[in-house]
Design an enzyme around this catalytic site. Structure first.
Site, PDB file in Angstrom:
ATOM      1  N   SER A  48     -10.455  -1.747   6.629  1.00 60.29           N
ATOM      2  CA  SER A  48     -10.525  -1.103   7.953  1.00 60.29           C
ATOM      3  C   SER A  48      -9.960   0.313   7.917  1.00 60.29           C
ATOM      4  O   SER A  48     -10.575   1.255   8.428  1.00 60.29           O
ATOM      5  CB  SER A  48      -9.728  -1.915   8.976  1.00 60.29           C
ATOM      6  OG  SER A  48     -10.095  -3.251   8.939  1.00 60.29           O
ATOM      7  N   GLY A  49      -8.779   0.473   7.317  1.00 58.54           N
ATOM      8  CA  GLY A  49      -8.111   1.781   7.310  1.00 58.54           C
ATOM      9  C   GLY A  49      -8.786   2.768   6.385  1.00 58.54           C
ATOM     10  O   GLY A  49      -9.106   3.903   6.771  1.00 58.54           O
ATOM     11  N   GLN A  73     -12.406  -8.810   9.519  1.00 60.43           N
ATOM     12  CA  GLN A  73     -11.524  -9.981   9.483  1.00 60.43           C
ATOM     13  C   GLN A  73     -11.237 -10.590  10.862  1.00 60.43           C
ATOM     14  O   GLN A  73     -11.045 -11.805  10.960  1.00 60.43           O
ATOM     15  CB  GLN A  73     -10.210  -9.632   8.769  1.00 60.43           C
ATOM     16  CG  GLN A  73     -10.417  -9.219   7.314  1.00 60.43           C
ATOM     17  CD  GLN A  73      -9.163  -8.667   6.664  1.00 60.43           C
ATOM     18  OE1 GLN A  73      -8.097  -9.254   6.722  1.00 60.43           O
ATOM     19  NE2 GLN A  73      -9.279  -7.511   6.039  1.00 60.43           N
ATOM     20  N   VAL A  82      -6.920  -0.561  -8.193  1.00 66.38           N
ATOM     21  CA  VAL A  82      -5.866   0.413  -8.518  1.00 66.38           C
ATOM     22  C   VAL A  82      -4.763  -0.323  -9.280  1.00 66.38           C
ATOM     23  O   VAL A  82      -4.238  -1.334  -8.799  1.00 66.38           O
ATOM     24  CB  VAL A  82      -5.261   1.016  -7.229  1.00 66.38           C
ATOM     25  CG1 VAL A  82      -4.155   2.010  -7.588  1.00 66.38           C
ATOM     26  CG2 VAL A  82      -6.338   1.682  -6.397  1.00 66.38           C
ATOM     27  N   CYS A 140      -2.359  -9.719  11.870  1.00 65.96           N
ATOM     28  CA  CYS A 140      -2.654 -10.332  13.172  1.00 65.96           C
ATOM     29  C   CYS A 140      -1.748 -11.523  13.472  1.00 65.96           C
ATOM     30  O   CYS A 140      -2.138 -12.690  13.299  1.00 65.96           O
ATOM     31  CB  CYS A 140      -4.115 -10.744  13.291  1.00 65.96           C
ATOM     32  SG  CYS A 140      -4.497 -11.130  15.024  1.00 65.96           S
ATOM     33  N   LYS A 158       0.479  -5.910  12.641  1.00 60.96           N
ATOM     34  CA  LYS A 158      -0.534  -5.419  11.706  1.00 60.96           C
ATOM     35  C   LYS A 158      -1.922  -5.883  12.147  1.00 60.96           C
ATOM     36  O   LYS A 158      -2.290  -7.042  11.938  1.00 60.96           O
ATOM     37  CB  LYS A 158      -0.216  -5.932  10.300  1.00 60.96           C
ATOM     38  CG  LYS A 158       1.120  -5.402   9.770  1.00 60.96           C
ATOM     39  CD  LYS A 158       1.414  -5.938   8.382  1.00 60.96           C
ATOM     40  CE  LYS A 158       2.778  -5.501   7.870  1.00 60.96           C
ATOM     41  NZ  LYS A 158       2.973  -4.065   7.756  1.00 60.96           N
ATOM     42  N   ALA A 205      -6.288  -4.494  13.117  1.00 60.07           N
ATOM     43  CA  ALA A 205      -7.318  -3.459  13.006  1.00 60.07           C
ATOM     44  C   ALA A 205      -7.214  -2.499  14.194  1.00 60.07           C
ATOM     45  O   ALA A 205      -7.529  -1.316  14.075  1.00 60.07           O
ATOM     46  CB  ALA A 205      -8.702  -4.103  12.960  1.00 60.07           C
ATOM     47  N   ALA A 206      -6.781  -3.030  15.341  1.00 57.67           N
ATOM     48  CA  ALA A 206      -6.603  -2.173  16.521  1.00 57.67           C
ATOM     49  C   ALA A 206      -5.523  -1.121  16.259  1.00 57.67           C
ATOM     50  O   ALA A 206      -5.661   0.047  16.651  1.00 57.67           O
ATOM     51  CB  ALA A 206      -6.221  -3.032  17.724  1.00 57.67           C
ATOM     52  N   CYS A 209      -3.791  -7.468  20.290  1.00 59.63           N
ATOM     53  CA  CYS A 209      -4.136  -8.784  19.754  1.00 59.63           C
ATOM     54  C   CYS A 209      -4.890  -9.571  20.819  1.00 59.63           C
ATOM     55  O   CYS A 209      -4.285  -9.996  21.807  1.00 59.63           O
ATOM     56  CB  CYS A 209      -2.859  -9.509  19.336  1.00 59.63           C
ATOM     57  SG  CYS A 209      -3.220 -11.032  18.479  1.00 59.63           S
TER      58      CYS A 209
HETATM   59  C1  FAD Z   1      -7.801 -14.323  10.475  1.00 56.61           C
HETATM   60  C2  FAD Z   1      -7.573 -12.889  10.886  1.00 56.61           C
HETATM   61  C3  FAD Z   1      -7.698 -12.555  12.224  1.00 56.61           C
HETATM   62  C4  FAD Z   1      -7.483 -11.239  12.630  1.00 56.61           C
HETATM   63  N1  FAD Z   1      -7.652 -10.932  13.946  1.00 56.61           N
HETATM   64  C5  FAD Z   1      -7.526  -9.652  14.351  1.00 56.61           C
HETATM   65  C6  FAD Z   1      -7.820  -9.277  15.693  1.00 56.61           C
HETATM   66  O1  FAD Z   1      -8.203 -10.105  16.515  1.00 56.61           O
HETATM   67  N2  FAD Z   1      -7.672  -7.972  16.059  1.00 56.61           N
HETATM   68  C7  FAD Z   1      -7.279  -7.023  15.158  1.00 56.61           C
HETATM   69  O2  FAD Z   1      -7.196  -5.859  15.533  1.00 56.61           O
HETATM   70  N3  FAD Z   1      -6.977  -7.351  13.865  1.00 56.61           N
HETATM   71  C8  FAD Z   1      -7.100  -8.626  13.443  1.00 56.61           C
HETATM   72  N4  FAD Z   1      -6.853  -8.961  12.126  1.00 56.61           N
HETATM   73  C9  FAD Z   1      -6.147  -8.003  11.245  1.00 56.61           C
HETATM   74  C10 FAD Z   1      -7.024  -6.916  10.645  1.00 56.61           C
HETATM   75  O3  FAD Z   1      -8.155  -7.456  10.035  1.00 56.61           O
HETATM   76  C11 FAD Z   1      -6.183  -6.125   9.643  1.00 56.61           C
HETATM   77  O4  FAD Z   1      -4.978  -5.721  10.255  1.00 56.61           O
HETATM   78  C12 FAD Z   1      -6.925  -4.886   9.150  1.00 56.61           C
HETATM   79  O5  FAD Z   1      -8.087  -5.269   8.477  1.00 56.61           O
HETATM   80  C13 FAD Z   1      -6.005  -4.054   8.254  1.00 56.61           C
HETATM   81  O6  FAD Z   1      -6.719  -3.012   7.664  1.00 56.61           O
HETATM   82  P1  FAD Z   1      -6.244  -2.418   6.236  1.00 56.61           P
HETATM   83  O7  FAD Z   1      -7.178  -1.330   5.921  1.00 56.61           O
HETATM   84  O8  FAD Z   1      -4.787  -2.156   6.294  1.00 56.61           O
HETATM   85  O9  FAD Z   1      -6.417  -3.643   5.236  1.00 56.61           O
HETATM   86  P2  FAD Z   1      -7.762  -4.396   4.846  1.00 56.61           P
HETATM   87  O10 FAD Z   1      -8.801  -4.227   5.889  1.00 56.61           O
HETATM   88  O11 FAD Z   1      -7.350  -5.789   4.497  1.00 56.61           O
HETATM   89  O12 FAD Z   1      -8.282  -3.630   3.552  1.00 56.61           O
HETATM   90  C14 FAD Z   1      -7.573  -3.555   2.351  1.00 56.61           C
HETATM   91  C15 FAD Z   1      -8.579  -3.189   1.264  1.00 56.61           C
HETATM   92  O13 FAD Z   1      -7.842  -2.864   0.087  1.00 56.61           O
HETATM   93  C16 FAD Z   1      -8.524  -3.410  -1.017  1.00 56.61           C
HETATM   94  N5  FAD Z   1      -7.547  -3.578  -2.101  1.00 56.61           N
HETATM   95  C17 FAD Z   1      -6.504  -4.430  -2.155  1.00 56.61           C
HETATM   96  N6  FAD Z   1      -5.814  -4.248  -3.287  1.00 56.61           N
HETATM   97  C18 FAD Z   1      -6.447  -3.251  -3.968  1.00 56.61           C
HETATM   98  C19 FAD Z   1      -6.194  -2.587  -5.201  1.00 56.61           C
HETATM   99  N7  FAD Z   1      -5.151  -2.886  -5.988  1.00 56.61           N
HETATM  100  N8  FAD Z   1      -7.048  -1.595  -5.576  1.00 56.61           N
HETATM  101  C20 FAD Z   1      -8.089  -1.227  -4.783  1.00 56.61           C
HETATM  102  N9  FAD Z   1      -8.353  -1.828  -3.617  1.00 56.61           N
HETATM  103  C21 FAD Z   1      -7.548  -2.822  -3.219  1.00 56.61           C
HETATM  104  C22 FAD Z   1      -9.111  -4.708  -0.514  1.00 56.61           C
HETATM  105  O14 FAD Z   1     -10.216  -5.128  -1.315  1.00 56.61           O
HETATM  106  C23 FAD Z   1      -9.514  -4.337   0.908  1.00 56.61           C
HETATM  107  O15 FAD Z   1     -10.856  -3.911   0.976  1.00 56.61           O
HETATM  108  C24 FAD Z   1      -7.102 -10.249  11.675  1.00 56.61           C
HETATM  109  C25 FAD Z   1      -6.998 -10.590  10.329  1.00 56.61           C
HETATM  110  C26 FAD Z   1      -7.250 -11.900   9.930  1.00 56.61           C
HETATM  111  C27 FAD Z   1      -7.155 -12.243   8.462  1.00 56.61           C
END
Ligand code: FAD
Length: 434
Positions: free
Chosen positions: A33-34, A63, A98, A183, A327, A329-330, A362
């Protein structure tokens, strides 16, 4: 290409005999997401071949949909898209993991041995799931009809609705681990949706529902926690606080919980259904580089500007950071606007001034057709978008979660056009409040 010799940080060194050297203006670690939102925001601005994104995943998952898949409301196939289809066209995707970040030399090494130097780095690596840390859990999750399921991984999420559909009687137990998680409302949503399912299908009388959390309260924000506790009482959900799942015994269908406030106090409960939220941790690759992380291993960034505290050319976003907010996506959407403003200014040698207020949201789905839309900030104060009391259940919020948010995510957020609902909130509150 020569063979790569690689050792992780625990053994203290990394050797690479691979000869691929790349460089870029902006390197983004993680295409979730980020990472995806930030890459999209900068792709138009920096132009072709200026951005590299590193992520080994074939598919990008939305997710937040996993909760609905667990309840049989959505299907797994609708929750993901091929990674290449969501990343910006004029950026380069390195499909690799990475392995090492060298913030002093502004260089990253991948597992396959590529070396990438950068001018600016955005770390968006998410959280690691640790199913293996609970004894017996992985075995239970690999057995058919074991009654054990978990919405937290695409690998296991379909087990939840299968388990629910096959449930006849007994205990349905839902857990929340003793670590920060993504979440924080999702384990409770799984519980509420399952409770409603059992009620709708006439199985409630022959079941007992338990929600067991390692936390000292059902939800961090009192404004919503009071209402959630009231719903649990009305729906006869037995809430256990400060209880941590430590073992699953698939043969006897028993789960062992540790009382976190009383030493040596372990209790066993039989289950027909056990929904597990696994312990989570920041990525190992961040924990390996001492100058990058806080004492807990999270990327150490300024909670307002999102700039790294030790390395000014590094920014962080999302779950892997030490931002003291929930933590989601919002939260990532709101952070992405601030990060974009501040990193743009850094690139132009201007002072940075945009500040993140900890906004997170949330959508607490409480059943089929109802949702409490929690929105709050660093101070755990409600920061609600709509001019209604969002601590009540609303059908409109359920529709928003189920139908509107996925569209907003795929078409606006991942393309870099969404920075959270701050502006909409201002308009709907006639310019008053924050
Ligand atoms: C069951 C569930 C329900 C949720 N419900 C909600 C909701 O209702 N509302 C809401 O806003 N959020 C919700 N979330 C949370 C939301 O999905 C996350 O907070 C959000 O995706 C975080 O974004 P991010 O970019 O930090 O991490 P992520 O989206 O998890 O992305 C991390 C990325 O890093 C990559 N990565 C990891 N390690 C490495 C490495 N060593 N090298 C290269 N790449 C790597 C992964 O492959 C992944 O693509 C929920 C999550 C889950 C699991």
């Amino acid at each position: 290409m020569q063979k790569l010799f690689w050792a992780n940080c625990q053994s203290g060194f990394i050797l690479t005999f691979n000869n691929v050297f790349l460089s870029c203006k902006l390197l983004v670690l993680g295409g979730g997401s980020g990472g995806c939102s930030i890459a999209a925001k900068f792709a138009g601005k920096l132009g072709k071949n200026q951005i590299i994104i590193v992520d080994p995943a074939d598919r990008h998952y939305y997710q937040p949909m996993l909760t609905l898949i667990g309840g049989g409301i959505k299907q797994l196939k609708d929750s993901s898209r091929p990674m290449e289809s969501v990343l910006p066209n004029n950026a380069t995707w390195i499909k690799d993991t990475v392995a090492h970040i060298d913030p002093v030399k502004s260089k990253v090494i991948t597992k396959e041995g590529d070396q990438i130097s950068y001018d600016y780095l955005v770390v968006a690596l998410g959280l690691e799931l640790h199913y293996e840390k609970i004894k017996g859990l992985i075995d239970s999750l690999s057995m058919a009809n074991s009654g054990v399921c978990s919405n937290y991984s695409p690998q296991y999420v379909e087990r939840t609705y299968n388990t629910l559909s096959n449930f006849k009687s007994g205990n349905a137990v839902f857990t929340f681990p003793n670590t920060p998680i993504k979440c924080g409302g999702a384990p409770l949503k799984a519980c509420f949706i399952s409770e409603h399912y059992l009620r709708k299908h006439g199985k409630k009388a022959s079941s007992r529902i338990y929600y067991k959390t390692a936390l000292p309260s059902i939800f961090a924000v009192k404004h919503y926690a009071d209402k959630l506790m009231q719903l649990c009482q009305e729906r006869d959900i037995d809430v256990g606080l400060r209880e941590e799942l430590v073992e699953v015994k698939p043969d006897s269908k028993e789960a062992v919980f540790k009382n976190l406030d009383v030493p040596n106090d372990e209790r066993t409960i039989e289950y027909s259904m056990l929904h597990v939220t696994p312990p989570m941790s920041p990525p190992e690759v961040i924990k390996c580089e001492p100058s990058l992380h806080d004492p807990m291993g999270y990327l150490k960034i300024d909670k307002g500007t999102l700039q790294h505290e030790n390395h000014p050319n590094i920014f962080g976003i999302g779950d892997c950071t030490n931002l003291p907010t929930s933590k989601t996506a919002a939260a990532v959407a709101a952070q992405s606007g601030v990060l974009y403003d501040n990193l743009t200014n850094i690139m132009n040698n201007k002072p940075i001034s945009s500040k993140y207020d900890g906004y997170t949201s949330c959508p607490l789905v409480t059943g089929f057709g109802s949702c409490i839309m929690a929105e709050f900030d660093y101070d755990l104060q409600p920061l609600e978008t709509f001019p209604i009391d969002q601590s009540n259940e609303h059908l409109s919020m359920y529709i928003m979660k189920k139908d509107l948010m996925p569209q907003l995510y795929w078409h606006a957020m991942l393309r870099g056009y969404w920075r959270g609902p701050g502006l909409i909130r201002k308009i709907l509150h006639l310019g008053m409040g924050r």
